[in-house]
Scaffold this motif. Structure first.
Motif, mmCIF file in Angstrom:
data_model
loop_
_atom_site.group_PDB
_atom_site.id
_atom_site.type_symbol
_atom_site.label_atom_id
_atom_site.label_comp_id
_atom_site.label_asym_id
_atom_site.label_seq_id
_atom_site.Cartn_x
_atom_site.Cartn_y
_atom_site.Cartn_z
ATOM 1 N N ILE A 1 11.941 -5.820 -4.216
ATOM 2 C CA ILE A 1 11.157 -7.058 -4.294
ATOM 3 C C ILE A 1 10.461 -7.325 -2.966
ATOM 4 O O ILE A 1 9.275 -7.676 -2.923
ATOM 5 C CB ILE A 1 12.073 -8.241 -4.671
ATOM 6 C CG1 ILE A 1 12.637 -8.037 -6.079
ATOM 7 C CG2 ILE A 1 11.294 -9.555 -4.600
ATOM 8 C CD1 ILE A 1 13.672 -9.081 -6.462
ATOM 9 N N VAL A 2 11.189 -7.142 -1.880
ATOM 10 C CA VAL A 2 10.620 -7.371 -0.550
ATOM 11 C C VAL A 2 9.469 -6.421 -0.292
ATOM 12 O O VAL A 2 8.399 -6.827 0.186
ATOM 13 C CB VAL A 2 11.695 -7.227 0.536
ATOM 14 C CG1 VAL A 2 11.059 -7.269 1.926
ATOM 15 C CG2 VAL A 2 12.723 -8.340 0.410
ATOM 16 N N ASP B 1 14.041 -4.797 7.804
ATOM 17 C CA ASP B 1 15.144 -4.449 6.912
ATOM 18 C C ASP B 1 15.032 -5.266 5.634
ATOM 19 O O ASP B 1 15.415 -6.447 5.601
ATOM 20 C CB ASP B 1 16.490 -4.725 7.599
ATOM 21 C CG ASP B 1 17.668 -4.328 6.722
ATOM 22 O OD1 ASP B 1 17.446 -3.784 5.620
ATOM 23 O OD2 ASP B 1 18.828 -4.559 7.146
ATOM 24 N N PRO B 2 14.506 -4.706 4.561
ATOM 25 C CA PRO B 2 14.330 -5.472 3.323
ATOM 26 C C PRO B 2 15.621 -6.049 2.774
ATOM 27 O O PRO B 2 15.602 -7.062 2.066
ATOM 28 C CB PRO B 2 13.727 -4.436 2.356
ATOM 29 C CG PRO B 2 13.086 -3.418 3.233
ATOM 30 C CD PRO B 2 13.964 -3.342 4.451
ATOM 31 N N SER C 1 19.082 -13.523 5.099
ATOM 32 C CA SER C 1 19.442 -14.023 6.430
ATOM 33 C C SER C 1 18.196 -14.306 7.260
ATOM 34 O O SER C 1 18.174 -15.231 8.082
ATOM 35 C CB SER C 1 20.339 -13.019 7.150
ATOM 36 O OG SER C 1 19.696 -11.753 7.270
ATOM 37 N N TRP C 2 17.142 -13.527 7.037
ATOM 38 C CA TRP C 2 15.877 -13.753 7.758
ATOM 39 C C TRP C 2 15.269 -15.091 7.364
ATOM 40 O O TRP C 2 14.836 -15.866 8.219
ATOM 41 C CB TRP C 2 14.936 -12.599 7.435
ATOM 42 C CG TRP C 2 13.586 -12.660 8.073
ATOM 43 C CD1 TRP C 2 13.276 -12.450 9.387
ATOM 44 C CD2 TRP C 2 12.339 -12.913 7.401
ATOM 45 N NE1 TRP C 2 11.917 -12.564 9.575
ATOM 46 C CE2 TRP C 2 11.321 -12.842 8.383
ATOM 47 C CE3 TRP C 2 11.996 -13.176 6.078
ATOM 48 C CZ2 TRP C 2 9.976 -13.045 8.061
ATOM 49 C CZ3 TRP C 2 10.660 -13.369 5.761
ATOM 50 C CH2 TRP C 2 9.666 -13.311 6.745
ATOM 51 N N VAL D 1 9.396 -14.578 -6.449
ATOM 52 C CA VAL D 1 10.752 -14.243 -6.881
ATOM 53 C C VAL D 1 11.709 -14.295 -5.693
ATOM 54 O O VAL D 1 12.813 -14.857 -5.769
ATOM 55 C CB VAL D 1 10.789 -12.851 -7.543
ATOM 56 C CG1 VAL D 1 12.231 -12.388 -7.747
ATOM 57 C CG2 VAL D 1 10.038 -12.870 -8.863
ATOM 58 N N LEU D 2 11.282 -13.720 -4.581
ATOM 59 C CA LEU D 2 12.114 -13.713 -3.376
ATOM 60 C C LEU D 2 12.389 -15.136 -2.892
ATOM 61 O O LEU D 2 13.530 -15.482 -2.555
ATOM 62 C CB LEU D 2 11.405 -12.911 -2.278
ATOM 63 C CG LEU D 2 12.147 -12.777 -0.942
ATOM 64 C CD1 LEU D 2 13.381 -11.907 -1.117
ATOM 65 C CD2 LEU D 2 11.210 -12.170 0.110
#
Length: 301
Positions: A6-7, A63-64, A69-70, A20-21
């Motif tokens: 998704i990322v 990092d996808p 956390s991002w 969606v994310l």
């Protein structure tokens, strides 16, 4: 679909994937904001700002699998900025400093995919007037400080602040709601039409300029003060061009029923201080023509 996929899709410009994310992590983002700020409007605003920041900076996420956390880190930083602003004991002259809006940049800034830029601008089109006008000035022009927007619109700074708060919330909701179905928009000839109109004024062809742009009953304001109708603009332009000043189009942008031009003034060598550095022209449209023109000067420094 796993989150990393998704990322990556969102980083490639897939607006539905970004939605969606965002929806997947919205609850966690809100919980983070509430943990720092409590249950109040500032917590919701911190989340809305984080959405706009994440949209612009998603390409920086290496990092996808760390998207969650991002996103919460962005919210936490926003919330802490707001908390520190509220905790200040020294009066702040400019209320703009109380909100970390500038951290987010323009919503379309850094969006490399044309589809994403169109998605943002379509969402802006859906905002109610006059919130849309305030948001366009804030995020899509260089006349973006609270003071400048207040001067252009002829309203108090506090009104600008509340309109932007409402605008950010509505913009984020609209982005998430329209990610799967936003319409493609034609680029149009916004720049070309603006440049042609300004050129007509520079050569004294005011009939073309007025007839093609303004309604006969259009009203004009300069930094919030009424200056009359379209003929008043002719007088201003005759005075300016008669002094040897040139006007150059720097930027032109459009939203639904709204058109914004930014121009630079080039003063003659023998009178370098005749005009301020530039001007913004905010056209409120009716049936494609200007019904209300709001103008303000750019200030040096």
């Amino acid at each position: 679909m796993i989150e990393a996929e998704i990322v990556r899709a969102a980083q490639d410009g897939d607006t539905a994937a970004f939605a969606v994310l965002a929806r997947r992590h919205l609850a966690g983002m809100r919980a983070t904001a509430i943990a720092v700020l409590g249950y109040n409007d500032d917590a919701e605003d911190a989340v809305q700002d984080a959405m706009l920041i994440a949209m612009r900076r998603l390409g920086q996420l290496r990092d996808p699998d760390a998207a969650g956390s991002w996103l919460t880190a962005i919210v936490r930083n926003n919330a802490r900025l707001r908390l520190r602003a509220v905790a200040r004991t020294v009066p702040v002259a400019d209320p703009e400093q109380l909100l970390p809006v500038a951290t987010a940049g323009r919503p379309d800034e850094g969006l490399e995919r044309a589809g994403q830029r169109d998605w943002v601008r379509h969402a802006v089109d859906g905002l109610p007037e006059p919130i849309r006008e305030t948001v366009v000035l804030r995020y899509f022009t260089e006349y973006s400080s609270y003071r400048q927007i207040a001067e252009v619109c002829g309203v108090p700074v506090g009104t600008v602040r509340s309109r932007l708060r409402d605008g950010r919330r509505a913009l984020t909701r609209t982005l998430l709601a329209t990610a799967d179905s936003y319409p493609e928009r034609a680029a149009g000839n916004v720049w070309e039409n603006a440049a042609a109109t300004i050129a007509a004024g520079a050569r004294g062809d005011y009939a073309t300029m007025l007839g093609s742009v303004f309604h006969r009953d259009a009203r004009l304001t300069l930094e919030g003060r009424p200056v009359g109708g379209p003929r008043a603009l002719v007088g201003m332009m005759e005075f300016t061009y008669g002094a040897g000043v040139q006007a150059r189009l720097r930027e032109a942008t459009a939203s639904r029923d709204l058109l914004v031009w930014e121009t630079d003034f080039v003063n003659p060598p023998d009178d370098p201080e005749h005009c301020p550095p530039g001007m913004i022209w905010v056209h409120s449209l009716r049936d494609g023509r200007t019904q209300h023109l709001k103008m303000a000067y750019a200030r040096a420094g």
